[in-house]
Write an enzyme that holds these catalytic residues in place. Structure first.
Site, mmCIF file in Angstrom:
data_model
loop_
_atom_site.group_PDB
_atom_site.id
_atom_site.type_symbol
_atom_site.label_atom_id
_atom_site.label_comp_id
_atom_site.label_asym_id
_atom_site.label_seq_id
_atom_site.Cartn_x
_atom_site.Cartn_y
_atom_site.Cartn_z
ATOM 1 N N ASP A 1 23.591 -27.045 -41.504
ATOM 2 C CA ASP A 1 22.799 -28.051 -42.231
ATOM 3 C C ASP A 1 23.784 -28.961 -42.975
ATOM 4 O O ASP A 1 23.722 -29.133 -44.194
ATOM 5 C CB ASP A 1 21.857 -27.339 -43.220
ATOM 6 C CG ASP A 1 20.808 -28.280 -43.804
ATOM 7 O OD1 ASP A 1 20.715 -29.433 -43.349
ATOM 8 O OD2 ASP A 1 20.088 -27.852 -44.723
ATOM 9 N N GLU B 1 29.120 -18.339 -58.585
ATOM 10 C CA GLU B 1 30.104 -19.093 -59.361
ATOM 11 C C GLU B 1 29.617 -20.533 -59.541
ATOM 12 O O GLU B 1 29.079 -21.127 -58.607
ATOM 13 C CB GLU B 1 31.405 -19.056 -58.544
ATOM 14 C CG GLU B 1 32.524 -19.903 -59.031
ATOM 15 C CD GLU B 1 33.626 -20.033 -57.960
ATOM 16 O OE1 GLU B 1 34.675 -20.584 -58.293
ATOM 17 O OE2 GLU B 1 33.422 -19.582 -56.808
HETATM 18 P P1 ADP Z 1 18.355 -26.073 -52.617
HETATM 19 O O1 ADP Z 1 18.513 -24.640 -52.213
HETATM 20 O O2 ADP Z 1 17.110 -26.308 -53.394
HETATM 21 O O3 ADP Z 1 18.541 -27.041 -51.466
HETATM 22 P P2 ADP Z 1 21.033 -26.816 -53.417
HETATM 23 O O4 ADP Z 1 21.835 -25.743 -52.802
HETATM 24 O O5 ADP Z 1 21.026 -28.145 -52.746
HETATM 25 O O6 ADP Z 1 19.528 -26.327 -53.672
HETATM 26 O O7 ADP Z 1 21.547 -26.960 -54.913
HETATM 27 C C1 ADP Z 1 20.852 -27.719 -55.897
HETATM 28 C C2 ADP Z 1 21.839 -28.530 -56.722
HETATM 29 O O8 ADP Z 1 22.814 -27.658 -57.286
HETATM 30 C C3 ADP Z 1 22.612 -29.553 -55.912
HETATM 31 O O9 ADP Z 1 22.754 -30.714 -56.730
HETATM 32 C C4 ADP Z 1 23.968 -28.922 -55.696
HETATM 33 O O10 ADP Z 1 25.005 -29.868 -55.615
HETATM 34 C C5 ADP Z 1 24.143 -28.070 -56.945
HETATM 35 N N1 ADP Z 1 24.915 -26.842 -56.662
HETATM 36 C C6 ADP Z 1 24.750 -25.994 -55.613
HETATM 37 N N2 ADP Z 1 25.565 -24.934 -55.712
HETATM 38 C C7 ADP Z 1 26.294 -25.123 -56.848
HETATM 39 C C8 ADP Z 1 27.318 -24.360 -57.518
HETATM 40 N N3 ADP Z 1 27.733 -23.190 -57.029
HETATM 41 N N4 ADP Z 1 27.837 -24.864 -58.663
HETATM 42 C C9 ADP Z 1 27.395 -26.037 -59.170
HETATM 43 N N5 ADP Z 1 26.435 -26.789 -58.616
HETATM 44 C C10 ADP Z 1 25.880 -26.340 -57.464
#
Ligand code: ADP
Length: 310
Positions: free
Chosen positions: A217, A109
């Site tokens: 984390d 989502e």
């Molecule tokens: P990584 O696995 O590379 O650490 P992240 O989980 O930090 O990646 O996500 C990368 C970017 O996407 C971040 O800016 C985060 O805030 C955004 N993000 C993560 N999940 C969602 C989501 N479900 N919907 C919108 N943005 C998201």
């Protein structure tokens, strides 16, 4: 009797992105525009508009790293099982082989971000404490501390072998493996200090009243605020441990609003003397940063080790 853990996370695996979208949204669905989302340093992240107007969130990586996404899906599923704090709804994971090189993906989502309103930090602290208070017996086999399987902290493998003692878990599964991986950065004197620290760990750490599911984390980048100003957890490195370790991590890179700490303290989950243990919990993450990013974190790691042995 050995405890058997069922793990049907209910997130289907696919070998094509188009196949995944067709299965979930129907065969006439088309991909519209996609846009890069900055912020992650491990995967590439995208928002993807579909022909039905819906926006999805997708992470991609090299094809052979699909296990990273399965691991992330298991972590998010474990948090969602507690029914205590929101996480983005998982849709699918897998690989796409339609192009020559191919890639792995995790589909979920899309969370539209909102403004942090006054109540946000209270709600977040209370939701997190509820997660920390949730029953963990279905998440660890043959012990109190551990997890369904090993996972990753950043790109580093995180060992979750079950233990009955938190001190033992933190020593054998957290500090020792990270320090071993970082050995090349340290000198002889550091090795004897680290030995000394490991030998007195049971004098510094305390066993929790009850084991907790941790995010693992928990820095600011892994907490989202949606348009209702409600918190969501993303990108976890879950395990069952002492809740103080999650709170310590929140303080490592600048900390959250004071309102969060005031509200969390009211839940009774921090044991007396927490602030003296905080840096020791964070030694795990600082050593991981030495392993991931090199020398720039070395002096921080040495300072923590020194603090506890002198
Ligand atoms: P990584 O696995 O590379 O650490 P992240 O989980 O930090 O990646 O996500 C990368 C970017 O996407 C971040 O800016 C985060 O805030 C955004 N993000 C993560 N999940 C969602 C989501 N479900 N919907 C919108 N943005 C998201």
């Amino acid at each position: 009797m050995e405890k058997h853990i069922e793990m049907n996370i209910g997130v289907p695996k696919f070998n094509s992105l188009a196949g995944a979208l067709a299965e979930i949204f129907g065969s006439d669905i088309r991909l519209g525009q996609s846009f890069r989302i900055p912020g992650g340093d491990i995967n590439k992240a995208y928002g993807m508009q579909l022909s039905n107007g819906k926006i999805l969130f997708m992470k991609t990586n090299e094809k052979q790293k699909v296990d990273l996404f399965l691991s992330e899906a298991i972590n998010l599923w474990a948090i969602s099982l507690t029914n205590t704090i929101n996480t983005p709804k998982l849709l699918a994971y897998g690989t796409d082989d339609s192009e020559e090189i191919g890639y792995s993906f995790l589909l979920m989502e899309y969370i539209e971000l909102g403004d942090i309103k006054d109540e946000f930090w209270n709600v977040f602290a209370e939701n997190l404490a509820s997660m920390h208070k949730a029953d963990t017996s279905s998440l660890v086999k043959n012990g109190k501390f551990g997890f369904l399987q090993d996972n990753f902290i950043g790109r580093t493998k995180q060992i979750n072998l079950a233990k009955d003692s938190w001190v033992e878990f933190f020593r054998d599964n957290r500090l020792v493996p990270q320090f071993k991986m970082a050995e090349k950065y340290f000198e002889k004197d550091d090795f004897s200090k680290m030995d000394k620290l490991l030998n007195k760990l049971d004098k510094i750490l305390v066993e929790p009243e009850k084991p907790s599911l941790l995010h693992g984390d928990l820095w600011g980048g892994n907490v989202l605020c949606d348009t209702k100003s409600l918190p969501l957890l993303i990108d976890p490195a879950c395990y069952v441990g002492h809740p103080e370790a999650d709170i310590a991590m929140t303080e490592l890179f600048g900390g959250f609003s004071g309102k969060f700490y005031d509200a969390y303290k009211n839940t009774g989950l921090l044991q007396s003397g927490y602030s003296e243990r905080r840096d020791l919990y964070n030694l795990y993450h600082v050593l991981n940063h030495v392993n991931l990013f090199g020398h720039s974190y070395l002096s921080a790691a040495k300072a923590i080790i020194k603090k506890y042995v002198e």
